[in-house]
Enzyme design. Structure first.
Site, PDB file in Angstrom:
ATOM      1  N   TRP A  14       0.827  -1.012   0.069  1.00 38.82           N
ATOM      2  CA  TRP A  14      -0.139   0.116   0.065  1.00 38.82           C
ATOM      3  C   TRP A  14       0.859   1.387   0.024  1.00 38.82           C
ATOM      4  CZ3 TRP A  14      -3.683   1.868  -1.997  1.00 38.82           C
ATOM      5  CH2 TRP A  14      -4.707   2.958  -1.490  1.00 38.82           C
ATOM      6  N   TYR A  46      14.777  11.814   7.326  1.00 36.80           N
ATOM      7  CA  TYR A  46      14.679  12.839   6.193  1.00 36.80           C
ATOM      8  C   TYR A  46      13.170  12.875   6.022  1.00 36.80           C
ATOM      9  CZ  TYR A  46      14.685  15.156   1.529  1.00 36.80           C
ATOM     10  OH  TYR A  46      14.271  16.177   0.575  1.00 36.80           O
ATOM     11  N   GLY A 110     -11.838   3.551   2.122  1.00 37.61           N
ATOM     12  CA  GLY A 110     -12.510   3.181   1.049  1.00 37.61           C
ATOM     13  C   GLY A 110     -11.622   2.192   0.244  1.00 37.61           C
ATOM     14  N   SER A 112      -9.768   0.276  -2.189  1.00 36.69           N
ATOM     15  CA  SER A 112      -8.400   0.359  -2.915  1.00 36.69           C
ATOM     16  C   SER A 112      -7.432  -0.487  -2.805  1.00 36.69           C
ATOM     17  CB  SER A 112      -7.847   1.628  -2.165  1.00 36.69           C
ATOM     18  OG  SER A 112      -7.993   1.684  -0.652  1.00 36.69           O
ATOM     19  N   ALA A 114      -4.257  -1.951  -3.489  1.00 32.33           N
ATOM     20  CA  ALA A 114      -2.754  -1.405  -3.911  1.00 32.33           C
ATOM     21  C   ALA A 114      -2.579  -1.720  -5.289  1.00 32.33           C
ATOM     22  CB  ALA A 114      -1.858  -1.914  -3.046  1.00 32.33           C
ATOM     23  N   LYS A 164     -14.406  -4.735   7.831  1.00 32.20           N
ATOM     24  CA  LYS A 164     -14.448  -5.462   6.527  1.00 32.20           C
ATOM     25  C   LYS A 164     -13.224  -6.258   6.411  1.00 32.20           C
ATOM     26  CE  LYS A 164     -11.015  -3.651   4.139  1.00 32.20           C
ATOM     27  NZ  LYS A 164     -10.013  -4.403   3.527  1.00 32.20           N
ATOM     28  N   ASP A 217     -15.767  -0.750   0.543  1.00 35.77           N
ATOM     29  CA  ASP A 217     -14.559  -1.620   0.666  1.00 35.77           C
ATOM     30  C   ASP A 217     -14.826  -2.997   1.134  1.00 35.77           C
ATOM     31  OD1 ASP A 217     -12.008  -1.972   0.883  1.00 35.77           O
ATOM     32  OD2 ASP A 217     -11.438  -0.813   2.694  1.00 35.77           O
ATOM     33  N   SER A 227      -7.687  -9.966  -2.514  1.00 36.44           N
ATOM     34  CA  SER A 227      -7.721  -9.547  -1.038  1.00 36.44           C
ATOM     35  C   SER A 227      -7.051 -10.670  -0.005  1.00 36.44           C
ATOM     36  CB  SER A 227      -8.992  -9.258  -0.473  1.00 36.44           C
ATOM     37  OG  SER A 227      -9.084  -9.522   1.116  1.00 36.44           O
ATOM     38  N   GLU A 254      -4.669  -7.788   8.206  1.00 33.35           N
ATOM     39  CA  GLU A 254      -5.136  -7.245   9.152  1.00 33.35           C
ATOM     40  C   GLU A 254      -6.211  -7.637  10.013  1.00 33.35           C
ATOM     41  OE1 GLU A 254      -3.366  -4.911  10.844  1.00 33.35           O
ATOM     42  OE2 GLU A 254      -2.584  -3.561   9.465  1.00 33.35           O
TER      43      GLU A 254
HETATM   44  N1  NDP Z   1      -2.644  -3.485   0.181  1.00 38.63           N
HETATM   45  C1  NDP Z   1      -3.566  -2.991  -0.028  1.00 38.63           C
HETATM   46  O1  NDP Z   1      -4.283  -3.031  -0.844  1.00 38.63           O
HETATM   47  C2  NDP Z   1      -3.917  -2.078   1.050  1.00 38.63           C
HETATM   48  C3  NDP Z   1      -3.546  -2.072   2.416  1.00 38.63           C
HETATM   49  N2  NDP Z   1      -4.155  -1.144   3.551  1.00 38.63           N
HETATM   50  C4  NDP Z   1      -3.749  -1.225   4.695  1.00 38.63           C
HETATM   51  O2  NDP Z   1      -2.367  -0.797   4.645  1.00 38.63           O
HETATM   52  C5  NDP Z   1      -1.604  -1.153   5.804  1.00 38.63           C
HETATM   53  C6  NDP Z   1      -0.073  -1.803   5.018  1.00 38.63           C
HETATM   54  O3  NDP Z   1      -0.588  -2.768   4.173  1.00 38.63           O
HETATM   55  P1  NDP Z   1       0.621  -3.205   3.148  1.00 38.63           P
HETATM   56  O4  NDP Z   1       1.324  -2.165   2.633  1.00 38.63           O
HETATM   57  O5  NDP Z   1      -0.518  -3.842   2.085  1.00 38.63           O
HETATM   58  O6  NDP Z   1       1.241  -4.461   3.661  1.00 38.63           O
HETATM   59  P2  NDP Z   1       2.537  -5.074   3.451  1.00 38.63           P
HETATM   60  O7  NDP Z   1       2.460  -6.235   4.105  1.00 38.63           O
HETATM   61  O8  NDP Z   1       2.643  -5.196   2.023  1.00 38.63           O
HETATM   62  O9  NDP Z   1       3.613  -4.198   3.912  1.00 38.63           O
HETATM   63  C7  NDP Z   1       3.860  -3.763   5.247  1.00 38.63           C
HETATM   64  C8  NDP Z   1       4.928  -2.976   5.558  1.00 38.63           C
HETATM   65  O10 NDP Z   1       4.934  -2.536   6.972  1.00 38.63           O
HETATM   66  C9  NDP Z   1       6.394  -2.290   7.401  1.00 38.63           C
HETATM   67  N3  NDP Z   1       6.586  -2.927   8.627  1.00 38.63           N
HETATM   68  C10 NDP Z   1       6.150  -4.055   9.166  1.00 38.63           C
HETATM   69  N4  NDP Z   1       6.357  -3.952  10.323  1.00 38.63           N
HETATM   70  C11 NDP Z   1       7.006  -2.937  10.774  1.00 38.63           C
HETATM   71  C12 NDP Z   1       7.505  -2.260  11.926  1.00 38.63           C
HETATM   72  N5  NDP Z   1       7.730  -3.021  12.961  1.00 38.63           N
HETATM   73  N6  NDP Z   1       7.990  -0.811  11.738  1.00 38.63           N
HETATM   74  C13 NDP Z   1       8.174  -0.290  10.536  1.00 38.63           C
HETATM   75  N7  NDP Z   1       7.655  -0.805   9.456  1.00 38.63           N
HETATM   76  C14 NDP Z   1       7.255  -2.348   9.454  1.00 38.63           C
HETATM   77  C15 NDP Z   1       7.294  -3.308   6.424  1.00 38.63           C
HETATM   78  O11 NDP Z   1       8.456  -2.570   5.685  1.00 38.63           O
HETATM   79  P3  NDP Z   1       9.662  -3.280   5.186  1.00 38.63           P
HETATM   80  O12 NDP Z   1       9.212  -3.787   4.065  1.00 38.63           O
HETATM   81  O13 NDP Z   1      10.420  -1.926   5.123  1.00 38.63           O
HETATM   82  O14 NDP Z   1      10.264  -3.970   6.318  1.00 38.63           O
HETATM   83  C16 NDP Z   1       6.191  -3.825   5.137  1.00 38.63           C
HETATM   84  O15 NDP Z   1       6.689  -3.553   4.048  1.00 38.63           O
HETATM   85  C17 NDP Z   1      -2.296  -2.477   6.378  1.00 38.63           C
HETATM   86  O16 NDP Z   1      -2.829  -1.731   7.548  1.00 38.63           O
HETATM   87  C18 NDP Z   1      -3.577  -2.651   5.309  1.00 38.63           C
HETATM   88  O17 NDP Z   1      -4.708  -3.073   5.950  1.00 38.63           O
HETATM   89  C19 NDP Z   1      -5.043  -0.231   3.211  1.00 38.63           C
HETATM   90  C20 NDP Z   1      -5.761  -0.148   1.920  1.00 38.63           C
HETATM   91  C21 NDP Z   1      -5.203  -1.059   0.719  1.00 38.63           C
HETATM   92  O1  13P Z   2      -8.009  -2.733   2.236  1.00 36.89           O
HETATM   93  C1  13P Z   2      -7.903  -3.177   1.265  1.00 36.89           C
HETATM   94  C2  13P Z   2      -8.425  -2.697  -0.015  1.00 36.89           C
HETATM   95  O2  13P Z   2      -9.419  -1.721   0.173  1.00 36.89           O
HETATM   96  C3  13P Z   2      -6.993  -4.414   1.064  1.00 36.89           C
HETATM   97  O3  13P Z   2      -7.531  -5.540   1.440  1.00 36.89           O
HETATM   98  P1  13P Z   2      -6.673  -6.724   1.918  1.00 36.89           P
HETATM   99  O4  13P Z   2      -5.544  -6.362   3.077  1.00 36.89           O
HETATM  100  O5  13P Z   2      -7.620  -7.952   2.354  1.00 36.89           O
HETATM  101  O6  13P Z   2      -5.788  -7.336   0.745  1.00 36.89           O
END
Ligand code: NDP
Ligand code: 13P
Length: 298
Positions: A14, A46, A110, A112, A114, A164, A217, A227, A254
């Site tokens: 994301w 930064y 909403g 979305s 990624a 959700k 969502d 998902s 999550e």
């Molecule tokens: N993917 C999606 O479609 C969507 C996701 N979200 C929400 O966004 C959030 C992140 O999801 P997403 O990016 O997909 O998850 P990922 O599993 O792809 O990535 C999570 C990232 O969080 C970082 N991370 C994990 N643990 C720590 C920590 N202790 N300290 C600092 N950084 C940490 C890691 O960074 P590193 O790689 O640098 O170690 C990792 O890359 C979740 O809450 C998810 O529900 C919301 C909408 C859409």
């Molecule tokens: O929140 C999301 C889309 O809106 C992503 O859902 P998932 O974490 O289940 O892939």
């Protein structure tokens, strides 16, 4: 402070998609725990000095991350995570409130995925904040393929986005058990009622659950193998252990932790949340077929 500059913190799926989207209209920086080969990747120091921050790290990690890394310097922050802290049952906006005042923070909600945002496919998002200024300032950073809406209902958006994920696990289980589209639609519709009932207890607005943050969502996540939460449900229905499912997934789902948080809060405040309760029991080892019987009976 780097006035006018924006950075995403957390380069998971994301965070990278948001960084891509937020780079259309201006330069956008990105930082993460692990150094990555991404354009405009900067160190955390930064990133934290930028005026605008978008934080996309998993909900369960936020409290410790803030304690360890964050110093408030009047930055404006948009939170992109969707979950409730399992250890405490505390909402993310309450955790953030210990570090950032209301007037400086907003929450994205909403439908979305990624994977679609990073292809510049169109979508609509809600930027939820007590402060309209936060919406006005952040919305201008979003590219033309993302339509943004404003809402003041921070708690409603947060509950909808977190709940959700638990319902997407339930829907994946439904699909995995081949229960049919009637059952799945019933589950999703009753899930929407359930999350709204849960939200009402915390003074969330009903309309939030019927719009992008809730129904939008939920319909997306509970109907697609894109998902991660849905795929957790599929795996559980196939009899895989949660440990193996999460190892194979390699990304955050999550709903797994949020199911614990919802159970805690439902027990504490006596809120009727039958679907989330069965998801939690299945995650703890209950046979999904027994959950189905119990859901139909009660
Ligand atoms: N993917 C999606 O479609 C969507 C996701 N979200 C929400 O966004 C959030 C992140 O999801 P997403 O990016 O997909 O998850 P990922 O599993 O792809 O990535 C999570 C990232 O969080 C970082 N991370 C994990 N643990 C720590 C920590 N202790 N300290 C600092 N950084 C940490 C890691 O960074 P590193 O790689 O640098 O170690 C990792 O890359 C979740 O809450 C998810 O529900 C919301 C909408 C859409
Ligand atoms: O929140 C999301 C889309 O809106 C992503 O859902 P998932 O974490 O289940 O892939």
């Amino acid at each position: 402070m780097r006035k006018g500059q924006i950075a995403v913190i957390g380069a998971g799926k994301w965070g990278q998609a948001l960084h891509f989207a937020l780079s259309f209209k201006q330069e956008c920086f990105i930082s993460s725990r692990t150094k990555k080969d991404i354009k405009n990747f900067v160190d955390l120091e930064y990133a934290l000095s930028c005026e605008y921050l978008v934080i996309a790290i998993p909900a369960q990690e936020i409290r410790a991350w803030l304690k360890e890394n964050f110093k408030f310097n009047n930055q404006k922050v948009l939170v992109a995570s969707k979950g409730i802290e399992a250890s405490s049952g505390e909402f993310l906006n309450d955790i953030y409130a210990n570090f950032i005042p209301d007037k400086n923070i907003g929450f994205i909600s909403g439908p979305s995925f990624a994977a679609e945002v990073i292809k510049a496919l169109p979508c609509a998002l809600v930027l939820n904040s007590k402060s309209k200024d936060i919406y006005d300032e952040f919305s201008k950073f979003f590219p033309d393929f993302i339509k943004t809406y404003y809402s003041k209902d921070v708690i409603g958006a947060e509950i909808a986005g977190a709940y959700k994920n638990v319902l997407a696990i339930a829907s994946g289980i439904c699909e995995g058990l081949n229960l049919g589209k009637n059952a799945q639609a019933s589950l999703i519709a009753r899930g929407l009622v359930e999350m709204q009932r849960f939200g009402k207890h915390f003074k969330a607005k009903k309309a939030t659950f019927l719009g992008l943050s809730g129904a939008g969502d939920l319909f997306l996540t509970a109907n697609s193998t894109m998902s991660r939460n849905y795929r957790v449900g599929l795996g559980l229905a196939q009899g895989k252990s949660l440990k193996l499912i999460l190892e194979e997934l390699k990304e955050v789902a999550e709903g797994v932790q949020t199911a614990t948080a919802i159970e805690k809060l439902s027990n504490k405040y006596k809120i009727y949340t039958p679907i989330a309760k069965e998801v939690k029991l299945i995650l703890d080892g209950k046979n999904p077929k027994d959950s189905l019987k119990d859901l139909i009976k009660n």
